[in-house]
Design an enzyme around this catalytic site. Structure first.
Site, PDB file in Angstrom:
ATOM      1  N   TYR A 258       0.830  -1.208   0.000  1.00  0.00           N
ATOM      2  CA  TYR A 258       0.000   0.000   0.000  1.00  0.00           C
ATOM      3  C   TYR A 258       0.867   1.262   0.000  1.00  0.00           C
ATOM      4  O   TYR A 258       1.646   1.462   0.936  1.00  0.00           O
ATOM      5  CB  TYR A 258      -0.939   0.013   1.209  1.00  0.00           C
ATOM      6  CG  TYR A 258      -1.999  -1.051   1.104  1.00  0.00           C
ATOM      7  CD1 TYR A 258      -3.237  -0.762   0.536  1.00  0.00           C
ATOM      8  CD2 TYR A 258      -1.749  -2.347   1.522  1.00  0.00           C
ATOM      9  CE1 TYR A 258      -4.197  -1.742   0.407  1.00  0.00           C
ATOM     10  CE2 TYR A 258      -2.710  -3.343   1.390  1.00  0.00           C
ATOM     11  CZ  TYR A 258      -3.934  -3.027   0.829  1.00  0.00           C
ATOM     12  OH  TYR A 258      -4.873  -4.001   0.690  1.00  0.00           O
ATOM     13  N   CYS A 267       9.517   1.731  15.263  1.00  0.00           N
ATOM     14  CA  CYS A 267      10.398   0.636  14.848  1.00  0.00           C
ATOM     15  C   CYS A 267      11.065   0.853  13.490  1.00  0.00           C
ATOM     16  O   CYS A 267      12.287   0.939  13.419  1.00  0.00           O
ATOM     17  CB  CYS A 267       9.619  -0.672  14.839  1.00  0.00           C
ATOM     18  SG  CYS A 267       9.194  -1.206  16.502  1.00  0.00           S
ATOM     19  N   LYS A 270      13.835   3.745  13.013  1.00  0.00           N
ATOM     20  CA  LYS A 270      15.065   3.575  13.806  1.00  0.00           C
ATOM     21  C   LYS A 270      15.783   2.272  13.445  1.00  0.00           C
ATOM     22  O   LYS A 270      17.004   2.218  13.442  1.00  0.00           O
ATOM     23  CB  LYS A 270      14.765   3.660  15.306  1.00  0.00           C
ATOM     24  CG  LYS A 270      14.288   2.380  15.944  1.00  0.00           C
ATOM     25  CD  LYS A 270      14.302   2.467  17.458  1.00  0.00           C
ATOM     26  CE  LYS A 270      13.583   1.283  18.087  1.00  0.00           C
ATOM     27  NZ  LYS A 270      14.155  -0.029  17.791  1.00  0.00           N
ATOM     28  N   LYS A 328      -0.123   4.923  12.747  1.00  0.00           N
ATOM     29  CA  LYS A 328      -1.037   4.019  12.050  1.00  0.00           C
ATOM     30  C   LYS A 328      -2.295   3.875  12.910  1.00  0.00           C
ATOM     31  O   LYS A 328      -2.293   4.281  14.079  1.00  0.00           O
ATOM     32  CB  LYS A 328      -0.389   2.671  11.756  1.00  0.00           C
ATOM     33  CG  LYS A 328      -0.070   1.859  12.988  1.00  0.00           C
ATOM     34  CD  LYS A 328       0.415   0.495  12.556  1.00  0.00           C
ATOM     35  CE  LYS A 328       0.694  -0.381  13.754  1.00  0.00           C
ATOM     36  NZ  LYS A 328       1.118  -1.720  13.398  1.00  0.00           N
TER      37      LYS A 328
HETATM   38  N1  LIG Z   1       6.646  -0.993  19.849  1.00  0.00           N
HETATM   39  C1  LIG Z   1       6.655  -1.991  18.997  1.00  0.00           C
HETATM   40  O1  LIG Z   1       5.719  -2.166  18.201  1.00  0.00           O
HETATM   41  C2  LIG Z   1       7.801  -2.952  18.951  1.00  0.00           C
HETATM   42  C3  LIG Z   1       7.679  -4.137  18.224  1.00  0.00           C
HETATM   43  C4  LIG Z   1       8.730  -5.021  18.199  1.00  0.00           C
HETATM   44  C5  LIG Z   1       9.927  -4.716  18.854  1.00  0.00           C
HETATM   45  N2  LIG Z   1      10.031  -3.542  19.540  1.00  0.00           N
HETATM   46  C6  LIG Z   1      11.291  -3.274  20.245  1.00  0.00           C
HETATM   47  O2  LIG Z   1      11.084  -3.538  21.635  1.00  0.00           O
HETATM   48  C7  LIG Z   1      11.840  -2.630  22.444  1.00  0.00           C
HETATM   49  C8  LIG Z   1      10.915  -1.897  23.392  1.00  0.00           C
HETATM   50  O3  LIG Z   1      10.040  -1.109  22.612  1.00  0.00           O
HETATM   51  P1  LIG Z   1       8.726  -0.426  23.221  1.00  0.00           P
HETATM   52  O4  LIG Z   1       8.005   0.203  22.097  1.00  0.00           O
HETATM   53  O5  LIG Z   1       8.033  -1.399  24.113  1.00  0.00           O
HETATM   54  O6  LIG Z   1       9.426   0.711  24.139  1.00  0.00           O
HETATM   55  P2  LIG Z   1       8.708   1.730  25.138  1.00  0.00           P
HETATM   56  O7  LIG Z   1       9.467   2.998  24.995  1.00  0.00           O
HETATM   57  O8  LIG Z   1       7.237   1.718  24.923  1.00  0.00           O
HETATM   58  O9  LIG Z   1       8.975   1.094  26.570  1.00  0.00           O
HETATM   59  C9  LIG Z   1      10.229   0.964  27.153  1.00  0.00           C
HETATM   60  C10 LIG Z   1      10.040   0.941  28.669  1.00  0.00           C
HETATM   61  O10 LIG Z   1      11.297   0.618  29.282  1.00  0.00           O
HETATM   62  C11 LIG Z   1      11.369   1.345  30.500  1.00  0.00           C
HETATM   63  N3  LIG Z   1      12.782   1.384  30.963  1.00  0.00           N
HETATM   64  C12 LIG Z   1      13.808   2.102  30.473  1.00  0.00           C
HETATM   65  N4  LIG Z   1      14.926   1.838  31.184  1.00  0.00           N
HETATM   66  C13 LIG Z   1      14.590   0.930  32.125  1.00  0.00           C
HETATM   67  C14 LIG Z   1      15.306   0.254  33.158  1.00  0.00           C
HETATM   68  N5  LIG Z   1      16.609   0.465  33.372  1.00  0.00           N
HETATM   69  N6  LIG Z   1      14.634  -0.613  33.935  1.00  0.00           N
HETATM   70  C15 LIG Z   1      13.315  -0.834  33.747  1.00  0.00           C
HETATM   71  N7  LIG Z   1      12.590  -0.230  32.789  1.00  0.00           N
HETATM   72  C16 LIG Z   1      13.220   0.640  31.993  1.00  0.00           C
HETATM   73  C17 LIG Z   1      10.780   2.698  30.151  1.00  0.00           C
HETATM   74  O11 LIG Z   1      10.393   3.416  31.298  1.00  0.00           O
HETATM   75  C18 LIG Z   1       9.604   2.275  29.272  1.00  0.00           C
HETATM   76  O12 LIG Z   1       8.432   2.084  30.031  1.00  0.00           O
HETATM   77  C19 LIG Z   1      12.586  -1.738  21.454  1.00  0.00           C
HETATM   78  O13 LIG Z   1      13.860  -2.278  21.238  1.00  0.00           O
HETATM   79  C20 LIG Z   1      11.753  -1.837  20.195  1.00  0.00           C
HETATM   80  O14 LIG Z   1      12.497  -1.601  19.030  1.00  0.00           O
HETATM   81  C21 LIG Z   1       9.001  -2.661  19.618  1.00  0.00           C
END
Ligand SMILES: NC(=O)c1ccc[n+]([C@@H]2O[C@H](COP(=O)([O-])OP(=O)(O)OC[C@H]3O[C@@H](n4cnc5c(N)ncnc54)[C@H](O)[C@@H]3O)[C@@H](O)[C@H]2O)c1
Length: 438
Positions: A258, A267, A270, A328
């Site tokens: 699309y 994601c 970055k 989205k």
């Molecule tokens: N969001 C998505 O759709 C998605 C999908 C697949 C993979 N990922 C990957 O997963 C990872 C997390 O993404 P997300 O979107 O959930 O991030 P997010 O920013 O929503 O959440 C991260 C959390 O980690 C916490 N945090 C930071 N440092 C910390 C510590 N020392 N101890 C405890 N907690 C701590 C933060 O307070 C926050 O609540 C990333 O690497 C991302 O690329 C994300």
């Protein structure tokens, strides 16, 4: 089975809630104490369909716990997942400081055997960095005989469909280097894939790479189709027809064909930057991905360019209605959303902006402050507008009452960033329409 998930964001909270739904005893840990206190009261920090029910049910059943104190619970656990953020750092490199902080805390406080699993999306080799860091610290603490394992288990859930993706995954990717780790991960994931065991085990480096390569492939399809769409506009073809024609080839398939106003979110942007950097560090140039990123940056500007073109560059004093702010539908996540690029350009050009989004209004205030008008619904947003612009295809935008819009809008222009409207239908109501690639 007792596990901890460190980082209670989109990935950590969904994973933790879904594991607990299968009977695992889960503690979700975060440094954000306000978030943890709210979760204990059943207040979910993100908009994610179906999540609240699972969180509340399992918290009440005492299978899901929330904590800010990793050291206090660490030695009760068989597995600790690291699911903290890995945002873009300098030059696009993944910032691993959050991941390494957690690894340090584990290394400092563990005193029993443990499996440490990286769920965050991390550059190839990160799990080995964690392993080396923990081993070094344990040795320094005199715990030379203390055994632990590392594993990689990248997450593939999609925001907006995260619970379903986690409960019924297409596949689960796990990188391991020991039979014990493989057995533990098999035990943990078996309930999710009972009828068809879709856990793919591999080495750790390949597992870390699989996550980046998958996101890179999806982003490539999007940028490729955006390029095709832009060319369609110039040569008089209709990308909707081209997409259908292409997608019916079984070698190509229909998904991710699309065109639109660019990919955003937490994601793809970055991860593409990080993979380009991983390659650079390995002495290799990812030419395709550099082009994918360049096309995407250009595409995020396309709605503004269409607005500018329609008003012959005379934009100052105009009003634009923007429907959809999240990157989205079905999420409130606005990280790197195309709507932000659009709204900032409109404001710089002296255009007043009236916005509406079903879930991201609060999030929008964080990014855009008081620079725009926050409407109560789609019609409030369109009231008095010279153009209606749609960067995000929420379902509730698909069948608006065009007669009402005709009455309340000042000029009758629709710029459709997701090709959800029909040009002929809009023309019959007296609207000028501009989609992508038509
Ligand atoms: N969001 C998505 O759709 C998605 C999908 C697949 C993979 N990922 C990957 O997963 C990872 C997390 O993404 P997300 O979107 O959930 O991030 P997010 O920013 O929503 O959440 C991260 C959390 O980690 C916490 N945090 C930071 N440092 C910390 C510590 N020392 N101890 C405890 N907690 C701590 C933060 O307070 C926050 O609540 C990333 O690497 C991302 O690329 C994300």
């Amino acid at each position: 089975m007792k596990i901890a998930i460190v980082g209670t964001g989109y990935v950590g909270l969904v994973s933790g809630a879904c594991f607990s739904e299968m009977g695992v005893d889960v503690t979700c840990v975060d440094i954000d104490s306000e978030k943890i206190e709210r979760l204990k009261k059943g207040i979910i920090p993100i908009y994610e369909p179906g999540l609240k029910n699972i969180v509340v049910r399992n918290y009440e059943a005492d299978r899901l716990h929330f904590s800010t104190d990793l050291p206090a619970i660490l030695n009760d656990m068989e597995i600790v997942f690291i699911a903290v953020g890995t945002p873009s750092g300098k030059d696009g490199t993944a910032d691993l400081s959050y991941v390494m902080t957690v690894a340090n805390t584990i290394a400092e406080h563990m005193s029993k055997p443990l499996l440490i699993v990286t769920k965050s999306t991390v550059p190839v080799g990160t799990s080995y960095r964690i392993r080396d860091l923990v081993r070094k610290r344990l040795d320094e603490r005199g715990l030379t005989d203390l055994r632990f394992d590392v594993a990689s288990n990248p997450e593939f859930l999609k925001e907006g469909a995260a619970v379903n993706d986690f409960m019924s995954p297409d596949r689960v990717i796990v990188g391991v280097e020991s039979e014990e780790a493989k057995n533990l991960m098999t035990k943990l994931y078996r309930p999710f894939v009972l009828n068809n065991f879709r856990v793919i085990f591999m080495d750790i480096l390949s597992s870390e790479m699989t996550k980046y390569a998958s996101n890179a492939m999806l982003a490539t399809r999007i940028s490729f189709m955006n390029d095709i769409a832009n060319l369609c506009e110039r040569v008089g073809a209709d990308v909707n027809m081209v997409r259908r024609g292409m997608g019916s080839d079984s070698r190509i398939g229909r998904s991710f064909l699309y065109p639109g106003c660019g990919y955003g979110g937490s994601c793809f942007p970055k991860d593409i930057r990080a993979l380009i950097k991983v390659a650079e560090d390995a002495g290799y140039e990812m030419n395709v991905l550099k082009a994918v990123e360049e096309v995407n940056n250009r595409q995020k500007d396309i709605l503004f360019q269409k607005f500018k073109h329609h008003f012959n560059g005379k934009m100052e004093g105009r009003t634009a209605a923007v429907w959809g702010l999240s990157f989205k539908p079905e999420t409130d996540d606005m990280r790197e959303a195309p709507s932000l690029t659009l709204i900032r350009s409109l404001r710089e050009a002296g255009v007043s902006v009236r916005v509406y989004d079903p879930a991201a209004m609060q999030e929008a205030r964080y990014y855009l402050n008081d620079s725009i008008y926050y409407a109560t619904d789609i019609y409030d947003a369109a009231n008095g507008a010279d153009a209606l612009i749609v960067p995000t295809e929420w379902k509730e935008f698909r069948l608006p009452n065009w007669s009402i819009l005709k009455k309340i809008m000042n000029n009758h222009v629709v710029i459709d960033g997701r090709n959800i409207y029909n040009m002929e239908e809009l023309a019959s109501y007296g609207f000028a329409y501009s989609g992508i690639g038509q």
